[in-house]
Scaffold this motif. Structure first.
Motif, PDB file in Angstrom:
ATOM      1  N   ALA A  51     -35.435 -56.758 -80.938  1.00  0.00           N
ATOM      2  CA  ALA A  51     -36.117 -57.890 -82.003  1.00  0.00           C
ATOM      3  C   ALA A  51     -35.464 -57.633 -83.114  1.00  0.00           C
ATOM      4  O   ALA A  51     -35.224 -58.739 -83.894  1.00  0.00           O
ATOM      5  CB  ALA A  51     -37.575 -57.478 -82.062  1.00  0.00           C
ATOM      6  N   HIS A  52     -35.251 -56.431 -83.814  1.00  0.00           N
ATOM      7  CA  HIS A  52     -34.409 -56.345 -84.890  1.00  0.00           C
ATOM      8  C   HIS A  52     -32.792 -57.074 -84.779  1.00  0.00           C
ATOM      9  O   HIS A  52     -32.432 -57.119 -86.382  1.00  0.00           O
ATOM     10  CB  HIS A  52     -34.287 -54.984 -85.392  1.00  0.00           C
ATOM     11  CG  HIS A  52     -33.394 -54.007 -84.441  1.00  0.00           C
ATOM     12  ND1 HIS A  52     -33.836 -53.607 -83.116  1.00  0.00           N
ATOM     13  CD2 HIS A  52     -32.120 -53.567 -84.584  1.00  0.00           C
ATOM     14  CE1 HIS A  52     -32.592 -53.141 -82.500  1.00  0.00           C
ATOM     15  NE2 HIS A  52     -31.810 -52.975 -83.506  1.00  0.00           N
ATOM     16  N   LEU A  53     -32.414 -57.368 -83.817  1.00  0.00           N
ATOM     17  CA  LEU A  53     -31.158 -58.029 -83.869  1.00  0.00           C
ATOM     18  C   LEU A  53     -31.385 -59.552 -83.695  1.00  0.00           C
ATOM     19  O   LEU A  53     -30.320 -60.279 -83.391  1.00  0.00           O
ATOM     20  CB  LEU A  53     -30.176 -57.545 -82.853  1.00  0.00           C
ATOM     21  CG  LEU A  53     -29.737 -55.884 -82.730  1.00  0.00           C
ATOM     22  CD1 LEU A  53     -29.042 -55.498 -81.557  1.00  0.00           C
ATOM     23  CD2 LEU A  53     -29.249 -55.871 -83.987  1.00  0.00           C
ATOM     24  N   GLY A  54     -32.560 -60.244 -83.572  1.00  0.00           N
ATOM     25  CA  GLY A  54     -32.969 -61.383 -83.343  1.00  0.00           C
ATOM     26  C   GLY A  54     -33.218 -61.817 -81.726  1.00  0.00           C
ATOM     27  O   GLY A  54     -33.058 -63.037 -81.459  1.00  0.00           O
ATOM     28  N   THR A 280     -38.180 -63.846 -83.049  1.00  0.00           N
ATOM     29  CA  THR A 280     -38.487 -62.325 -83.421  1.00  0.00           C
ATOM     30  C   THR A 280     -38.866 -62.473 -84.740  1.00  0.00           C
ATOM     31  O   THR A 280     -39.611 -61.469 -85.500  1.00  0.00           O
ATOM     32  CB  THR A 280     -37.445 -61.543 -83.211  1.00  0.00           C
ATOM     33  OG1 THR A 280     -36.177 -61.903 -83.964  1.00  0.00           O
ATOM     34  CG2 THR A 280     -36.870 -61.630 -81.625  1.00  0.00           C
ATOM     35  N   THR A 281     -38.525 -63.461 -85.810  1.00  0.00           N
ATOM     36  CA  THR A 281     -38.981 -63.374 -87.201  1.00  0.00           C
ATOM     37  C   THR A 281     -39.536 -64.792 -87.497  1.00  0.00           C
ATOM     38  O   THR A 281     -38.808 -65.556 -86.879  1.00  0.00           O
ATOM     39  CB  THR A 281     -38.125 -62.994 -88.293  1.00  0.00           C
ATOM     40  OG1 THR A 281     -36.955 -63.487 -88.210  1.00  0.00           O
ATOM     41  CG2 THR A 281     -37.498 -61.361 -87.902  1.00  0.00           C
TER      42      THR A 281
ATOM     43  N   PHE B 130     -32.319 -58.228 -92.663  1.00  0.00           N
ATOM     44  CA  PHE B 130     -32.854 -58.464 -91.567  1.00  0.00           C
ATOM     45  C   PHE B 130     -31.962 -59.284 -90.562  1.00  0.00           C
ATOM     46  O   PHE B 130     -31.221 -60.064 -91.232  1.00  0.00           O
ATOM     47  CB  PHE B 130     -34.264 -58.768 -91.741  1.00  0.00           C
ATOM     48  CG  PHE B 130     -34.552 -60.005 -92.456  1.00  0.00           C
ATOM     49  CD1 PHE B 130     -34.864 -61.133 -91.668  1.00  0.00           C
ATOM     50  CD2 PHE B 130     -34.534 -60.161 -93.834  1.00  0.00           C
ATOM     51  CE1 PHE B 130     -35.054 -62.685 -92.353  1.00  0.00           C
ATOM     52  CE2 PHE B 130     -34.735 -61.297 -94.327  1.00  0.00           C
ATOM     53  CZ  PHE B 130     -34.986 -62.491 -93.736  1.00  0.00           C
ATOM     54  N   CYS B 131     -32.490 -59.465 -89.377  1.00  0.00           N
ATOM     55  CA  CYS B 131     -31.838 -60.442 -88.351  1.00  0.00           C
ATOM     56  C   CYS B 131     -32.849 -61.308 -88.077  1.00  0.00           C
ATOM     57  O   CYS B 131     -34.199 -61.172 -88.141  1.00  0.00           O
ATOM     58  CB  CYS B 131     -31.040 -59.978 -87.180  1.00  0.00           C
ATOM     59  SG  CYS B 131     -29.726 -58.827 -87.778  1.00  0.00           S
ATOM     60  N   LEU B 203     -23.314 -57.077 -86.965  1.00  0.00           N
ATOM     61  CA  LEU B 203     -24.143 -56.760 -88.208  1.00  0.00           C
ATOM     62  C   LEU B 203     -25.396 -56.548 -87.816  1.00  0.00           C
ATOM     63  O   LEU B 203     -26.529 -57.522 -87.191  1.00  0.00           O
ATOM     64  CB  LEU B 203     -24.392 -58.002 -89.165  1.00  0.00           C
ATOM     65  CG  LEU B 203     -22.723 -58.513 -89.626  1.00  0.00           C
ATOM     66  CD1 LEU B 203     -22.941 -59.636 -90.453  1.00  0.00           C
ATOM     67  CD2 LEU B 203     -22.079 -57.614 -90.202  1.00  0.00           C
ATOM     68  N   ALA B 204     -26.042 -55.368 -87.876  1.00  0.00           N
ATOM     69  CA  ALA B 204     -27.555 -54.939 -87.680  1.00  0.00           C
ATOM     70  C   ALA B 204     -28.020 -54.618 -89.130  1.00  0.00           C
ATOM     71  O   ALA B 204     -27.656 -54.525 -90.169  1.00  0.00           O
ATOM     72  CB  ALA B 204     -27.435 -53.740 -86.688  1.00  0.00           C
ATOM     73  N   PRO B 205     -29.508 -54.708 -89.014  1.00  0.00           N
ATOM     74  CA  PRO B 205     -30.019 -54.410 -90.515  1.00  0.00           C
ATOM     75  C   PRO B 205     -29.604 -53.257 -90.974  1.00  0.00           C
ATOM     76  O   PRO B 205     -29.321 -52.176 -90.298  1.00  0.00           O
ATOM     77  CB  PRO B 205     -31.644 -54.214 -89.967  1.00  0.00           C
ATOM     78  CG  PRO B 205     -31.737 -55.259 -88.736  1.00  0.00           C
ATOM     79  CD  PRO B 205     -30.505 -55.057 -88.033  1.00  0.00           C
TER      80      PRO B 205
END
Lengths: 314, 215
Positions: A51-54, A280-281, B130-131, B203-205
């Motif tokens: 989820a942190h990568l979308g 995810t966001t 963030f992504c 690109l990651a957080p």
């Protein structure tokens, strides 16, 4: 590059699946899609952890039905099945295979002859399995012994309709490889057959994180009913029509992480219950969260079904 | 009990998100990035309870898949989170042709000549806060406030992959062709998202990013 499939056969050999050629093919067994239906996708248990990568979780919208279909054909719960929408699908198999259809109840036919729904059924090589229109509910699950062996993406074979990951929804003529069966089908002692909601789809909502963005009147409106499942619902979310929830806080909420089951309220005030392919966001306030166990019923709720939210304070 | 801890307001506010998640709200983007880094450190050290997702955003970090969110909520308000380190691993450098469709508009908003946009933008260092929006789309912070620009009034129905855009406090690069409302200043050939690559996301957080003028 020769463009060979994952089972190593060249694309040229796929011609045996076209037209009326019913002969079993050599090599790895496969399906050819005869009738894709309104929307049929490959689904498994999804791809959590990205989820942190979308990248959303995705996965079967009715996980208990997906798991039951797998169990009936002797597969682990994580094997990929076909998730159909409203009017099923039809496929032809190149080799004899055990299948099971669960989820929304529907007529199931093999070469035109009725066979059991919710049970392991042997489909001969070259026969057409037809999964018919749901008699209630929306989504049926079709498991094949060995599972659908399309290449996984980030550890999952699920199609995510929002992010575009996973295999394209198969069109007529598309070919899907099958994996090797794990062992004999063990069947199931009991096949749960949940009926349609009586009166209304009742959904507990754990309030938060942004219930304070709404007026006390809005929370009474949420609990008061009057919502129905909107036709625009899909794998991303169950949309509702009905009264609008009034906001106490104006302005924009900075983007924040969203979980499965989030009840997000866009500017029109009509709650949306986020399902497997949700973003995810997001930037609209989430008034509460429907616990995951309730979402299988959400996945089967047809447009027009009355919805009653039952707010639960933490 | 911790009754003596009344000297200062808590720097973070944990909010309940259903039965298995926690949204931790902090003062701003830098604090969210610092908390995210701290959560990753604790997870690597094995001192964070098992969690499925850690999702940083504009001023929150979401923790999903927790067995006992209330226990973590009670604990996290006492954490001492160090500020974000100014340096770390080397930044990812993205070569950009600064010839985007909104270059003139951005130059006007910034009050500079068009070729100054490239010089100013490539002279900054960014960090992926963030992504979201699409797999591998990072919201990059690092633009000073006087360079913030509004989104386009009418989003484009199709923005090409590799387009470099600006919106509010953020810079971003479109990983694939999609609709979008950001002001486009240029384009990179870098592949932002490739599921056949490990890791799939360039690109990651937390990733530091610099843009470089490419001709």
């Amino acid at each position: 590059m020769t463009g060979t499939g994952t089972d190593g056969r060249t694309p040229g050999t796929d011609s045996r699946l076209s037209g009326t050629d019913n002969r079993p093919a050599g090599g790895a067994p496969a399906l050819a899609v005869v009738r894709p239906g309104a929307l049929t996708t490959v689904q498994d248990l999804g791809r959590p952890g990205h989820a942190h990568l979308g990248v959303g979780r995705s996965g079967a919208l009715d996980p208990p039905a997906h798991a039951l279909a797998n169990r009936l054909v002797g597969n682990p719960a994580g094997h990929a099945t076909l998730e159909t929408t409203v009017d099923g699908c039809a496929v032809r198999t190149t080799a004899a295979v055990t299948v099971a259809v669960t989820g929304a109840p529907c007529p199931v036919r093999v070469d035109g002859r009725p066979v059991a729904w919710g049970a392991a059924v042997r489909v001969p090589a070259g026969a057409v399995l037809d999964v018919g229109r749901a008699s209630w509910g929306l989504r049926s699950y079709v498991a094949f012994a060995g599972g659908l062996a399309v290449p996984p993406v980030l550890g999952s074979r699920s199609r995510d309709l929002l992010s575009g990951l996973g295999p394209e929804p198969p069109a007529a003529g598309a070919r899907l490889p099958l994996g090797a069966p794990c062992g004999p089908s063990t069947g199931a002692d009991a096949v749960p057959w949940p009926g349609p909601p009586v009166g209304a789809l009742v959904l507990p909502v754990v309030l938060g994180p942004r219930d304070d963005w709404f007026t006390p009147a809005a929370l009474r409106t949420l609990a008061g009913g009057g919502f129905r499942v909107a036709a625009a619902s899909n794998r991303i979310g169950l949309r509702t029509e009905g009264p609008a929830l009034e906001r106490a806080a104006q302005g924009e909420l900075p983007s924040e992480g969203m979980v499965l089951g989030s009840v997000q309220v866009p500017p029109d005030g009509r709650p949306v219950v986020f399902l497997a392919d949700h973003p995810t966001t997001g930037g609209y306030p989430v008034v509460g969260v429907v616990p995951e166990a309730e979402l299988a019923a959400v996945a089967q709720a047809v447009p027009g079904t009355p919805v009653r939210f039952v707010p639960v304070r933490g | 009990m911790t009754a003596h801890r009344t000297d200062a307001p808590s720097p973070c506010r944990p909010l309940r998100v259903g039965p298995h998640a926690l949204l931790v709200e902090v003062a701003g983007t830098e604090e969210a990035q610092a908390l995210h880094a701290e959560l990753l450190r604790r997870r690597a050290a094995g001192t964070l309870p098992p969690v499925t997702e850690i999702v940083p955003a504009a001023r929150t970090v979401l923790l999903d898949g927790l067995a006992d969110p209330q226990a973590l909520a009670a604990d996290i308000v006492h954490w001492d989170v160090p500020p974000l380190a100014a340096v770390g691993s080397e930044p990812v450098v993205l070569p950009v042709r600064y010839d985007g469709a909104d270059l003139a508009e951005v130059a006007a908003l910034w009050g500079v000549a068009e070729d100054e946009v490239a010089r100013l933008h490539s002279g900054l260092e960014f960090r992926v806060a963030f992504c979201g929006f699409a797999p591998g789309f990072g919201y990059l912070t690092g633009l000073p406030e006087h360079l913030h620009v509004p989104r386009r009034a009418t989003p484009r129905t199709s923005v090409p992959a590799g387009a470099v855009g600006l919106a509010g406090p953020y810079t971003g690069v479109y990983p694939r062709s999609s609709p979008g409302g950001w002001q486009l200043i240029g384009r990179t050939d870098a592949v932002l998202w490739d599921v056949a690559r490990e890791p799939a996301a360039l690109l990651a957080p937390g990733t530091r990013v610099r843009f470089e003028v490419s001709t």
